[in-house]
Design an enzyme around this catalytic site. Structure first.
Site, PDB file in Angstrom:
ATOM      1  N   HIS A  40      40.626  43.498  41.252  1.00  0.00           N
ATOM      2  CA  HIS A  40      41.133  42.164  41.535  1.00  0.00           C
ATOM      3  C   HIS A  40      42.060  42.141  42.744  1.00  0.00           C
ATOM      4  CE1 HIS A  40      39.786  41.675  37.362  1.00  0.00           C
ATOM      5  NE2 HIS A  40      39.615  40.420  37.688  1.00  0.00           N
ATOM      6  N   GLY A  41      42.643  43.262  43.089  1.00  0.00           N
ATOM      7  CA  GLY A  41      43.505  43.274  44.265  1.00  0.00           C
ATOM      8  C   GLY A  41      44.594  44.309  44.168  1.00  0.00           C
TER       9      GLY A  41
END
Lengths: 324, 527
Positions: B375-376
């Site tokens: 997701h990051g």
């Protein structure tokens, strides 16, 4: 081909239901006891008219009526900008008797909330000028409201109209006491606490104030400008207050002209002491109650008084003869 | 371009008639050009990234097919991985590493200044990179045949309905569907449009209506009562679900209209009775990707090897050091990780069964941590992944004893299932706090705020109208999902045209009456 008929059926049924639903909702809005429904129905005659954003809800009507014996009406709404306020004032005067006095909380001039303006779409069937302002700020919403009458009622304003369908909203005010975390965290620099009040931002609002003053004068209504109380330690978070003061003086005089070159006062510290209560020229009163309520339990949060705070504020206003 | 915007409706109004008017190569080419236009509408400069990834995987695929020698095949595979993960890593993690590294150097007394280079994250990079990688890995494993037609391959990578936020569709499912022209059918148009309307209802009416309340809560939780914050996290759980699954529904519905069948990406995840089930119902395309390309190669639930775990765990160790921000914290992190590793090693040495279990736990944890990282570059996603890894591990430990306890207590089955669903939902919400909060302080303040039970009264809710609207909309969603669960509502829609018309019209009325039409972006675009 048969499938195509079903698609037409969906479209036709949608619009038939939309128009029927829209009709019923419009009736319900118009019968509501919500302030703007009463106003557009012509049921809102008063002696003192108030205008402001959510802070203007501190003009707690039941108590003002009790201490003054006068009839009141409040046009204030959360995040109400001056341009919308001006239109509402015009519409008020169109549908109701003229009040003797108009009191405006000038802290409503620091932003334009287009979502709120679009929410007033629900009252556009009663007012062309309201339609014009909704169209100016949110053209798509305006036209979508024409296309779908259910969409016309898709807003918090409509929900409030339903909430106050059979009971008055005159006593609408924050009913909580500021919590301890907020009291302790007032100096933190998080966005919520950083002080959102920057008065140098929306130039257009001053020309709207100017128009509002003119409307009041033309209708022989006395007008008084106030700054409602802030949570005392929060006052230092306000920036560009002097700028506001100067601009308000310009805006309320007949010689007002909007200048895009007005020097910005970005992040300049506030000196509230410099704003003393005074009578301004042209007979307009400007009263600063920013620090009028010192009791922390008189606030719901940094910017809003609760009933307790409102009563202290109103007592001070009464003592200063604001309601006279 | 986003689905809930006027330009998209204009685009699709022009694209679809053209699409069905053309045949064969011309249609495929239109699809590719349309997809690039759709993506380029946001930022045309990043089109080059999609194109480059496409080109690399296309060439690597062709070479892999020809090559028989294992070492050369591995090398080719490595090239694809390095390019794909390199882009992903650079665009997604550069800013984070730069900031963390500088903060650490400054902490150690060395003066360092950040470069002015701020990397903008290309929309959907994680989605199309994983889709592209799955093709290369499958070709490498000889699970699928190589695609020789470049236009077809490029369309598979950049197919606009699912390019920016999934679902991640495997080459084995998708590429064969390009083999022949998809024909227009009324049934597809109707069922696809129905799913799109359902998706718009979830996104425009529910997710975007819940967003202002949630944003307010997470901006500064200290300012709100415990009840307000509790409602805030319940709303967030539905906001993210409706936002993401709404996008998937629109993508799947649009693809169906165009003649393509995509697998489901969400199946009422909040009705899951355990966490394994949750991951079979939530973002299914990513979970199954991680399962097939990471969890199972690591050994899955049948063991594994220290080598492969070490290969994955070491970068996570390194990442933890960066995350720490200061060398003291890094030392604490490393000590904890070392202690956990040591304890695991001792546990695994006891018996062969323990060894298998130990590897399963590690595989679970590694998969979830990488799922979080996907997701990051943010500690929050990492911690969110860690929490879900822990949930899976704890469930393996406590699941059976808990079930036995419920049976011993003679809980009626529906109550037992209800309790399971609530427990899973509760812990999922707990993890969402970390996923949504901008930093750890806010997450901690949020949880503290709820736990304090201070001002737990309806009067303390700051914007009751937002709350009321939110609950009404969530109620509608649950009503449909529960009725679908119980009475197979979707089947009824398929069978009865009158019921279908009524359902579509009611949904459109609800969207018109409750929808938020600010063309708000989808949450998962940032990933």
């Amino acid at each position: 081909m048969k499938k195509l008929y079903w698609i037409f059926a969906v479209i036709i049924l949608f619009f038939v239901g939309d128009r029927c639903g829209g009709f019923v909702l419009k009736k319900m809005v118009s019968n509501s006891e919500f302030r703007y429904s009463k106003m557009y129905r012509g049921d809102a005659d008063c002696d003192i008219l108030f205008m402001g954003n959510s802070r203007g809800l501190g003009f707690y009507q039941p108590y003002i009526e009790e201490v003054t014996g006068k009839k009141t009406f409040n046009l204030s709404y959360n995040a109400l900008p001056m341009n919308l306020g001006r239109v509402l004032l015009q519409d008020y005067l169109k549908y109701n008797k003229k009040p003797e006095l108009l009191i405006v909380d000038i802290t409503m001039m620091n932003r334009v909330d287009t979502t709120l303006i679009s929410g007033f779409n629900v009252y556009t069937p009663y007012s062309d000028s309201l339609g014009a302002i909704v169209k100016e700020h949110t053209k798509n919403v305006f036209y979508a409201g024409k296309l779908s009458h259910l969409f016309l009622h898709n807003s918090e304003i409509f929900q409030r109209a339903m909430f106050y369908y059979s009971n008055s909203d005159e006593d609408w005010i924050i009913d909580r006491v500021i919590n301890e975390n907020m009291v302790n965290a007032v100096d933190e620099q998080r966005p919520f606490y950083a002080g959102p009040f920057d008065y140098s931002t929306v130039e257009m609002m001053f020309s709207e104030l100017n128009k509002t003053v003119k409307i009041a004068k033309e209708n022989n209504i006395k007008i008084k400008l106030v700054v409602s109380p802030f949570f005392p330690p929060f006052v230092k978070k306000i920036v560009n207050f002097e700028h506001l003061q100067k601009k308000v003086k310009m805006a309320t005089g007949d010689d007002f002209h909007s200048s895009p070159f007005f020097p910005p006062f970005v992040n300049r510290a506030v000196n509230l002491d410099s704003l003393e209560n005074r009578k301004m020229s042209k007979g307009i009163g400007f009263y600063n109650y920013a620090d009028a309520v010192q009791d922390p339990t008189g606030f719901g949060d940094y910017q809003h008084v609760n009933i307790k705070g409102a009563k202290i504020y109103i007592d001070k206003m009464k003592a200063d003869g604001i309601f006279d | 371009m986003i689905f809930n915007s006027l330009p998209f409706f204009v685009f699709i109004g022009i694209f679809l008639p053209l699409y069905f008017a053309l045949k064969g190569k011309a249609r495929l080419l239109l699809c590719l050009i349309g997809s690039y236009f759709f993506y380029g509408w946001w930022d045309y400069r990043f089109l080059s990234l999609v194109m480059f990834s496409t080109l690399i995987d296309y060439v690597v695929g062709l070479k892999l097919e020809k090559e028989d020698e294992d070492s050369k095949r591995k090398r080719l595979m490595l090239i694809s991985m390095v390019v794909n993960l390199g882009f992903l890593g650079f665009f997604k993690y550069f800013n984070f590493f730069q900031e963390s590294f500088i903060s650490m150097l400054n902490d150690m007394g060395m003066q360092a200044h950040p470069s002015t280079l701020k990397i903008l994250l290309p929309v959907g990079i994680s989605f199309y990179t994983f889709q592209s990688m799955s093709y290369t890995i499958d070709v490498y494993w000889r699970k699928i045949k190589v695609e020789r037609d470049f236009i077809r391959f490029a369309t598979f990578i950049s197919f606009f309905p699912q390019l920016v936020a999934g679902p991640i569709v495997r080459a084995s499912d998708f590429l064969p569907q390009f083999q022949k022209d998809r024909t227009f059918t009324w049934d597809r148009l109707i069922s696809g449009t129905g799913q799109m309307i359902w998706g718009f209802f979830k996104k425009v009416a529910i997710a975007d209506s819940l967003a202002p309340f949630v944003d307010q809560c997470f901006q500064s939780p200290e300012g709100f009562s415990s009840l307000h914050l509790l409602i805030g996290i319940i709303f967030y759980s539905f906001q993210i679900y409706c936002d993401f699954s709404g996008y998937s529904d629109i993508a799947i519905g649009l693809a169906r209209v165009m003649g393509f069948d995509f697998p489901d990406n969400f199946r009422t995840p909040y009705f899951s009775k355990n966490f394994s089930e949750f991951w079979q119902r939530w973002h299914i395309s990513l979970s199954s990707w991680l399962k097939d390309y990471l969890y199972i190669p690591l050994g899955g639930s049948r063991g594994g090897s220290f080598g492969s775990v070490f290969f994955i765990v070491m970068p996570l160790f390194m990442l933890s050091i960066f995350w720490a921000g200061s060398w003291q914290t890094a030392l604490i992190y490393l000590s904890i990780l070392a202690a956990v590793s040591f304890a695991t090693a001792i546990y695994m040495r006891k018996s062969e069964a323990n060894k298998v279990k130990g590897f399963t736990y590690m595989n679970n944890m590694v998969t979830m941590l990488l799922g979080g990282l996907w997701h990051g570059a943010n500690w929050a996603f990492y911690f969110w992944g860690f929490l879900h890894g822990m949930y899976l591990i704890v469930q393996r430990f406590l699941g059976k004893p808990f079930g036995r306890l419920m049976t011993a207590l003679r809980f009626p089955k529906f109550l037992q299932q209800g309790t399971d669903i609530l427990i899973v939902y509760f812990f999922t919400c707990f993890a969402w706090v970390f996923f949504r909060a901008p930093d750890f302080d806010v997450a901690a303040a949020y949880i503290q705020g709820i736990a304090s039970l201070e001002n737990f009264t309806p009067g303390s809710i700051v914007n009751k109208f937002w709350a009321l609207k939110g609950f009404i909309l969530i109620g509608m969603l649950l009503l449909v999902e529960i009725s679908d669960f119980k009475f197979n509502y979707s089947q009824l829609i398929q069978k009865s045209p009158a019921f279908r018309v009524a359902s579509f019209v009611i949904l459109l009325w609800i969207i018109a009456f409750f929808g938020s039409f600010g063309a708000n972006s989808f949450i998962y675009f940032q990933f």
